[in-house]
Design an enzyme around this catalytic site. Structure first.
Site, PDB file in Angstrom:
ATOM      1  N   LYS A 114     -14.389   8.741  -3.462  1.00  9.96           N
ATOM      2  CA  LYS A 114     -15.649   9.001  -2.748  1.00  9.96           C
ATOM      3  C   LYS A 114     -16.192  10.382  -3.109  1.00  9.96           C
ATOM      4  O   LYS A 114     -17.387  10.570  -3.328  1.00  9.96           O
ATOM      5  CB  LYS A 114     -15.432   8.905  -1.231  1.00  9.96           C
ATOM      6  CG  LYS A 114     -15.127   7.488  -0.772  1.00  9.96           C
ATOM      7  CD  LYS A 114     -14.543   7.416   0.643  1.00  9.96           C
ATOM      8  CE  LYS A 114     -13.854   6.061   0.833  1.00  9.96           C
ATOM      9  NZ  LYS A 114     -12.986   6.008   2.013  1.00  9.96           N
TER      10      LYS A 114
ATOM     11  N   THR B  32      -8.390   6.924  -1.680  1.00 12.89           N
ATOM     12  CA  THR B  32      -9.746   6.415  -1.919  1.00 12.89           C
ATOM     13  C   THR B  32     -10.762   7.512  -1.622  1.00 12.89           C
ATOM     14  O   THR B  32     -11.875   7.487  -2.159  1.00 12.89           O
ATOM     15  CB  THR B  32     -10.051   5.174  -1.059  1.00 12.89           C
ATOM     16  OG1 THR B  32      -9.574   5.411   0.269  1.00 12.89           O
ATOM     17  CG2 THR B  32      -9.396   3.929  -1.628  1.00 12.89           C
TER      18      THR B  32
ATOM     19  N   HIS C 185       0.799  -1.227   0.000  1.00 14.66           N
ATOM     20  CA  HIS C 185       0.000   0.000   0.000  1.00 14.66           C
ATOM     21  C   HIS C 185       0.829   1.273   0.000  1.00 14.66           C
ATOM     22  O   HIS C 185       0.265   2.364   0.040  1.00 14.66           O
ATOM     23  CB  HIS C 185      -0.909   0.055   1.231  1.00 14.66           C
ATOM     24  CG  HIS C 185      -1.992  -0.951   1.227  1.00 14.66           C
ATOM     25  ND1 HIS C 185      -3.254  -0.690   0.747  1.00 14.66           N
ATOM     26  CD2 HIS C 185      -2.007  -2.235   1.632  1.00 14.66           C
ATOM     27  CE1 HIS C 185      -4.011  -1.772   0.880  1.00 14.66           C
ATOM     28  NE2 HIS C 185      -3.266  -2.729   1.410  1.00 14.66           N
TER      29      HIS C 185
ATOM     30  N   LYS D 164      -8.220  13.400   5.346  1.00 15.09           N
ATOM     31  CA  LYS D 164      -7.327  12.248   5.251  1.00 15.09           C
ATOM     32  C   LYS D 164      -6.380  12.316   6.448  1.00 15.09           C
ATOM     33  O   LYS D 164      -6.316  13.344   7.116  1.00 15.09           O
ATOM     34  CB  LYS D 164      -6.528  12.272   3.942  1.00 15.09           C
ATOM     35  CG  LYS D 164      -5.922  13.639   3.616  1.00 15.09           C
ATOM     36  CD  LYS D 164      -5.249  13.665   2.252  1.00 15.09           C
ATOM     37  CE  LYS D 164      -6.196  13.877   1.107  1.00 15.09           C
ATOM     38  NZ  LYS D 164      -6.454  12.723   0.274  1.00 15.09           N
ATOM     39  N   ARG D 165      -5.652  11.233   6.697  1.00 13.37           N
ATOM     40  CA  ARG D 165      -4.674  11.302   7.777  1.00 13.37           C
ATOM     41  C   ARG D 165      -3.700  12.447   7.537  1.00 13.37           C
ATOM     42  O   ARG D 165      -3.430  12.816   6.403  1.00 13.37           O
ATOM     43  CB  ARG D 165      -3.893   9.971   7.870  1.00 13.37           C
ATOM     44  CG  ARG D 165      -4.666   8.874   8.556  1.00 13.37           C
ATOM     45  CD  ARG D 165      -5.128   9.266   9.943  1.00 13.37           C
ATOM     46  NE  ARG D 165      -3.997   9.504  10.826  1.00 13.37           N
ATOM     47  CZ  ARG D 165      -3.426   8.566  11.566  1.00 13.37           C
ATOM     48  NH1 ARG D 165      -3.875   7.330  11.557  1.00 13.37           N
ATOM     49  NH2 ARG D 165      -2.415   8.865  12.356  1.00 13.37           N
TER      50      ARG D 165
ATOM     51  N   LYS E 254       1.058  14.188   2.200  1.00 13.70           N
ATOM     52  CA  LYS E 254      -0.287  14.561   1.730  1.00 13.70           C
ATOM     53  C   LYS E 254      -0.429  16.077   1.598  1.00 13.70           C
ATOM     54  O   LYS E 254      -1.367  16.584   1.025  1.00 13.70           O
ATOM     55  CB  LYS E 254      -1.344  14.005   2.685  1.00 13.70           C
ATOM     56  CG  LYS E 254      -1.363  12.466   2.732  1.00 13.70           C
ATOM     57  CD  LYS E 254      -2.412  11.955   3.700  1.00 13.70           C
ATOM     58  CE  LYS E 254      -2.365  10.456   3.906  1.00 13.70           C
ATOM     59  NZ  LYS E 254      -3.012   9.674   2.836  1.00 13.70           N
TER      60      LYS E 254
HETATM   61  O1  73E Z   1      -2.759   5.791  -0.755  1.00  8.96           O
HETATM   62  C1  73E Z   1      -3.311   5.106   0.338  1.00  8.96           C
HETATM   63  C2  73E Z   1      -4.172   3.958  -0.162  1.00  8.96           C
HETATM   64  O2  73E Z   1      -5.274   4.440  -0.855  1.00  8.96           O
HETATM   65  C3  73E Z   1      -2.204   4.559   1.222  1.00  8.96           C
HETATM   66  O3  73E Z   1      -1.443   5.624   1.749  1.00  8.96           O
HETATM   67  C4  73E Z   1      -2.794   3.735   2.362  1.00  8.96           C
HETATM   68  O4  73E Z   1      -3.554   2.666   1.796  1.00  8.96           O
HETATM   69  C5  73E Z   1      -4.657   3.106   1.014  1.00  8.96           C
HETATM   70  C6  73E Z   1      -5.405   1.878   0.546  1.00  8.96           C
HETATM   71  O5  73E Z   1      -4.674   1.163  -0.385  1.00  8.96           O
HETATM   72  C7  73E Z   1      -1.753   3.209   3.265  1.00  8.96           C
HETATM   73  N1  73E Z   1      -1.830   3.078   4.608  1.00  8.96           N
HETATM   74  C8  73E Z   1      -0.694   2.543   5.011  1.00  8.96           C
HETATM   75  N2  73E Z   1       0.080   2.358   3.986  1.00  8.96           N
HETATM   76  N3  73E Z   1      -0.569   2.777   2.881  1.00  8.96           N
HETATM   77  C9  73E Z   1      -0.339   2.205   6.367  1.00  8.96           C
HETATM   78  C10 73E Z   1       0.954   1.799   6.658  1.00  8.96           C
HETATM   79  C11 73E Z   1       1.285   1.470   7.946  1.00  8.96           C
HETATM   80  C12 73E Z   1       0.342   1.524   8.941  1.00  8.96           C
HETATM   81  C13 73E Z   1      -0.946   1.915   8.658  1.00  8.96           C
HETATM   82  C14 73E Z   1      -1.285   2.250   7.379  1.00  8.96           C
END
Ligand code: 73E
Length: 764
Positions: free
Chosen positions: A615, A611, A313, A504-505, A510
Site C-alpha cells: 500500500k 500488505t 498465513h 501494523k499490529r 514486527k
Molecule cells: O504477513 C501477514 C500477511 O500479509 C501475516 O502475518 C498475516 O496475514 C497477512 C495476509 O496474508 C497473518 N495474520 C495471521 N496470521 N498471519 C493471524 C493468525 C491468527 C489470528 C489472526 C491472524
C-alpha cells in the site's frame, strides 16, 4: 439524481437535505448507494462457485468506496454542496466495521473487492461480530481496550430469510444470515454472507471488553477474536468457528441442491477456500453433511478434498491452531468420530507422526502414561485439501522447505504460492485522489483498469517538472494528515520532516521495539549535538492483543518516548514520535498517502507477506525493510537503487533458531551505542514518565531473551535508516525513487492475486 436524493430524504426523515444532521446524511447516502448496489445483478452463474471462508473481514468504512465505485460520488458531492452539506461529514460519521485483526482480515476484504471487480462467481462467508477488534485508548501511556460497536448506526447489512439451527453439545442456537453487498464498479458486485445468532445480547459486556465467556447463547457473535488466553476463551473460539462452518456448510449445500447439483459431483462444482486454519472445521462438517444426505464416507472425503483449498498465513507456531481434543468434544461432539476417521486414514497411509491429525502428547516426563490428545487443525486442512498456498514467494518456499516439509514430501503437487495483493480502489484511487489525478494527467486513465500500465510513469522519472509535481502532491497529503493528527492526537507535526511510518499490529517479530531503539539512539545523539541530516517524524500505529504483555510494554515505551521527546525543545526540532490512537483501516487510508518511509522491518522469515508494504509503495513511499515476506518481491521489482534493505536473511535466522545460538546479551555488551539505547528504557528520564515494572520487564527481555532478535539487526538498521534520511535531502532524487515504486506496484493489485488463485487453484 438530485430529485431522487431529495425524495429519499423526505421518505426517510421528512426533511430537506439542508436540514439533515450528519447521521441522517450518512443514512441517506448509504441507503441510496445500497439501493443501487442491490439492483446490480450478482455475477452470472457459472459452472463452478467459490465460497471464501474467513473468520475475519477487515472491511473499513463502506460508504465512500461504494459511492466512488458506483461512479456517483462526484455528482453526489456536488448535489450536497449545493444543499449546504459536506459529503466527507457523512462519510466520517460511519462507524468502521473492524471485523479483523490486521493483514489476514484485510486481505479477505481486498479479495471481496476483487471478486466484485472481476465479476467472479464467488462469495464470502463469515461471522457477524457485533464488536470488531477493540477500540484502543491510551491512559497513563498504556493501552486500554474498549468495545467498538459498528452495527447501531449502520444499515449496510441486509437481513435474509436464511436461518439455521446450530447444534452444540449442550445447547442449540438459532442463526440468521445477513448479506453485505461489496461494490467495485457500476455493473458488478459481490456479497459476504455474515451469520449471527438471534439470541446475542450486547448488554452482557461489562467494563472494557470483559463479558461472561461461558454464556454462549448471548456471546457467540459479540466479539472478533475474544481473548483466548484461558480455556473459556479457547472454547468460545471453537464455538465461533463451528458456528461459521455449520451455517456456511449448510448454505452451500442448500444452494447447490436447489440448483440441481449432484452430490457425487460436489468436488467438481464447489470451491471452498479456507482462510488460515480458523475455518478448517468445514472439512469434517461438510463430510458430516454430505454423508447425512446419503454419500458414502469415502466419497464424501474425496469430494470435500477436491473442493477445499487452504491458505497458510504464518509460520509462527502459536498461530497454527491446535485444539485440545477434549475441548473440541465438549463443544462439537458430532465432529469427533469424523476427525478420528480422518486421523485413521492418515495413520494408515503415512508413517510419520508429524503429519498425524491427532497427537498423543505426554503431559510430563514423570508421568508418561498420561496423554493429552491434541487436534492439529492445519494437518486436517493440508491432507484434505487439493491445494495449500503461502502468501508470498519467500513464505511459500519456507513452507515447503521447513515448516511443512513433511507434507511437501507426501504431496509435492499440492503446494502453490499466491503472492498477496491489495485493493487499488480502496488504497489508491479512493484514498489518494490527488496522486491518481496527477498520474492520470501524465499517462491517461487506463491504469485504473490495468494497474500494470503504471509502468508508463517511468518515462517521467527524470523529468524535474513531474518530480516537483509529485513532491507537491506528497506535501499536500502530509498537510492533510497533519491537520488530522493535530485534531485527533493533539500533536503538531513538522511538514518538513520526513514521515517515517510503521503501521501494523504490534508483535515482537514486527520489531516496533527496534524502531523505538532507533528513536532512542537518535535522541541520545541529538542530545550530544549529532543531528540527523533531515528532521524526522517517527509515526507508529498499532494495537496489541489484550493479553500480550510484551506488546503492551512496547506501546508503553513508545508513548513514554513521545512524551519525553516531543516536549524537549532541544530535540523536537529534529525528532518527533507519534503513536496514533486506535489505528484502523480509516486511519490507514489517511496516513498511507502521507508516508515517505515505509517501515517493513520484521525479523526475516517471520512476516509471511505483509500488505502495508504494498500500500505504501503504491502511494509513493520508499521501503526500509528486511528481506522478508513480499519485501523480497518489492526489491526484485524496483531494484536495489529504489529500496533500502538491511539485516540478516531468512536462512540465517532459521539457522540461528535451529542451533539456538542467538544471544542478545553478547550484542548488548559488545556494542556501546546499543547498550546505551537499551539501557535508556530504564533511565531516570523514562522512569519519571512510565511504569517501572513494564519498562524493566521490556529491558530485561531485550537483554536476556529477545526471542524475535530485535538487537541482531539494530546496528545495520540505524545505519541504513540514516542513509535513507540523508538521501531525502535531495528531494528530486527521492521523488524519483518514489515514482519507480509507484510504477512497479501494479503487480500487487489483489486482482492479480485473485487471477492467480483462479488459475492455480479454483479454475472458476
Ligand atoms: O504477513 C501477514 C500477511 O500479509 C501475516 O502475518 C498475516 O496475514 C497477512 C495476509 O496474508 C497473518 N495474520 C495471521 N496470521 N498471519 C493471524 C493468525 C491468527 C489470528 C489472526 C491472524
Amino acid at each position: 439524481m438530485e430529485e431522487k436524493l431529495k425524495d429519499l430524504a423526505q421518505k426517510l426523515f421528512g426533511k430537506e437535505i439542508l436540514d439533515l444532521d450528519d447521521k441522517e446524511l450518512y443514512l441517506l447516502l448509504s441507503e441510496f448507494s445500497n439501493n443501487l448496489l442491490n439492483k446490480i445483478e450478482k455475477p452470472k452463474k457459472s459452472d463452478r462457485k467459490l465460497y471464501y471462508f474467513s473468520a475475519e473481514f477487515l472491511l473499513g468504512k463502506l460508504l465512500k468506496n461504494n459511492l466512488s465505485n458506483l461512479g456517483i460520488r462526484d455528482e453526489v458531492k456536488e448535489i450536497l454542496s449545493k444543499n449546504g452539506k459536506v459529503i466527507e461529514k457523512a462519510e466520517e460519521f460511519e462507524a468502521e466495521p473492524s471485523l479483523g485483526n490486521g493483514g489476514l482480515g484485510r486481505l479477505a476484504a481486498c479479495f471481496m473487492d476483487s471478486f466484485a471487480n472481476l465479476g467472479l462467481n464467488a462469495e464470502g462467508i463469515g461471522i457477524c461480530y457485533h464488536f470488531g477488534l477493540f477500540r484502543q485508548k491510551f491512559e497513563d501511556y498504556k493501552q486500554k481496550e474498549v468495545k467498538d460497536p459498528w452495527l447501531d448506526d449502520s444499515n449496510a447489512l441486509i437481513k435474509t430469510d436464511t436461518k439455521y439451527d446450530v447444534n452444540f453439545k449442550n445447547q442449540k442456537v438459532e442463526a440468521t444470515m445477513y448479506d453485505l453487498p461489496i461494490s467495485a464498479r457500476k455493473d458488478s458486485r459481490s456479497t459476504i454472507h455474515f451469520f449471527d445468532i438471534d439470541s446475542v445480547d450486547e448488554s452482557i459486556v461489562k467494563e472494557g471488553i470483559s463479558f461472561d465467556k461461558k454464556d454462549i447463547e448471548k456471546n457467540l457473535s459479540l466479539f472478533l477474536y475474544p481473548d483466548d488466553s484461558d480455556e473459556d476463551g479457547q472454547k468460545l473460539r471453537i464455538y465461533q468457528q463451528y458456528f461459521m462452518v455449520s451455517c456456511g456448510g449448510r448454505y452451500i449445500l442448500d444452494e447447490y441442491i436447489k440448483n440441481g447439483g449432484k452430490l457425487e459431483e460436489f468436488g467438481d462444482k464447489i470451491r471452498i477456500q479456507i482462510n488460515d486454519t480458523h475455518p478448517t472445521m468445514i472439512i469434517p462438517e461438510m463430510i458430516r453433511l454430505l454423508t447425512s444426505k446419503g454419500l458414502s464416507f469415502e466419497k464424501a472425503v474425496e469430494e470435500i478434498t477436491k473442493a477445499c483449498a487452504y491458505t497458510n498465513h504464518t509460520i509462527l507456531q502459536e498461530a497454527l491452531e491446535k485444539w485440545n481434543y477434549q475441548m473440541l468434544e465438549d463443544v462439537v461432539p458430532a465432529l469427533m468420530p469424523i476427525i478420528e476417521k480422518l486421523d485413521e486414514i492418515v495413520r494408515g497411509k503415512y508413517d510419520n507422526e508429524k503429519v498425524y491429525i491427532i497427537e498423543n502428547k505426554k503431559e510430563d516426563e514423570k508421568n508418561p502414561e498420561k496423554l493429552t490428545r491434541i487436534v492439529h487443525m492445519a494437518n486436517i486442512a493440508i491432507h484434505f485439501s487439493s491445494k495449500v498456498n503461502g502468501v508470498a514467494q519467500l513464505h511459500s518456499d519456507i513452507l515447503v522447505n521447513e515448516t511443512l516439509k513433511d507434507f511437501y514430501e507426501i504431496y509435492p503437487d499440492k503446494f502453490e504460492n499466491v503472492t498477496n495483493g491489495i485493493s487499488f480502489k480502496r488504497f489508491f484511487h479512493n484514498c489518494n485522489e490527488d496522486l491518481t489525478k496527477l498520474i492520470e494527467s501524465l499517462i491517461g486513465p487506463e491504469f485504473k483498469d490495468d494497474p500494470n500500465k503504471l509502468e508508463e510513469l517511468l518515462k517521467f522519472q527524470d523529468d524535474p517538472e513531474v518530480l516537483d509535481k509529485f513532491l507537491r502532491v506528497k506535501e499536500i497529503s502530509k498537510e492533510n494528515f497533519s491537520k488530522y493528527v493535530k485534531e485527533k492526537e493533539g500533536v503538531d507535526l513538522d511538514i518538513n520532516s520526513i514521515f517515517d511510518v510503521q503501521i501494523k499490529r504490534l508483535h515482537e517479530y514486527k520489531r516496533q521495539q527496534m524502531n523505538a531503539l532507533y528513536v532512542i539512539d537518535t535522541y541520545l545523539k541529538i542530545k550530544k549535538g549529532i543531528l540527523p541530516k533531515n528532521p524526522i517524524t517517527v509515526i507508529f500505529g498499532a494495537k496489541a492483543a489484550p493479553s500480550y504483555y510484551m506488546a503492551k510494554n512496547i506501546i508503553h515505551l513508545i508513548l513514554c518516548l513521545q512524551e519525553l521527546i516531543n516536549k524537549d525543545e532541544d530535540v523536537n526540532k529534529y525528532l518527533k514520535v507519534v503513536m496514533l490512537t486506535n489505528y484502523n483501516v480509516s486511519y490507514a487510508e489517511k496516513i498511507i498517502p502521507a508516508t515517505e518511509i515505509s517501515e517493513q522491518i520484521s525479523l526475516a522469515s517471520k512476516e509471511a507477506s505483509g500488505t502495508g508494504n504494498m500500500k505504501m509503495m503504491l502511494n509513493g513511499a520508499v521501503t526500509l525493510g528486511t528481506l522478508d515476506g513480499a519485501n523480497v518481491e518489492i526489491r526484485d521489482l524496483v531494484g536495489d537503487e529504489n529500496i533500502y534493505i538491511f539485516g540478516k536473511k531468512a536462512d540465517q535466522i532459521i539457522d540461528l533458531y535451529e542451533k539456538d545460538s542467538y544471544k542478545a546479551k553478547e550484542i548488548y555488551e559488545k556494542n556501546e551505542d546499543i547498550k546505551k539505547a537499551v539501557d535508556f528504557i530504564v533511565s531516570k528520564e523514562i522512569l519519571e514518565i512510565g511504569d517501572k515494572e513494564m519498562l524493566e520487564s521490556l529491558h530485561n527481555d531485550l537483554i536476556n531473551k529477545d526471542y524475535f532478535m530485535a538487537l541482531i539487526d539494530l546496528e545495520e538498521y540505524i545505519e541504513v535508516k540514516n542513509k535513507l534520511i540523508e538521501a531525502y535531502t535531495d528531494k528530486r532524487s527521492f521523488a524519483k525513487m518514489a515514482i519507480n515504486n509507484i510504477a512497479k506496484a501494479g503487480f500487487f493489485s489483489s486482482d492479480r492475486s485473485i487471477r492467480d488463485y483462479n488459475r492455480k487453484i479454483w479454475n472458476l
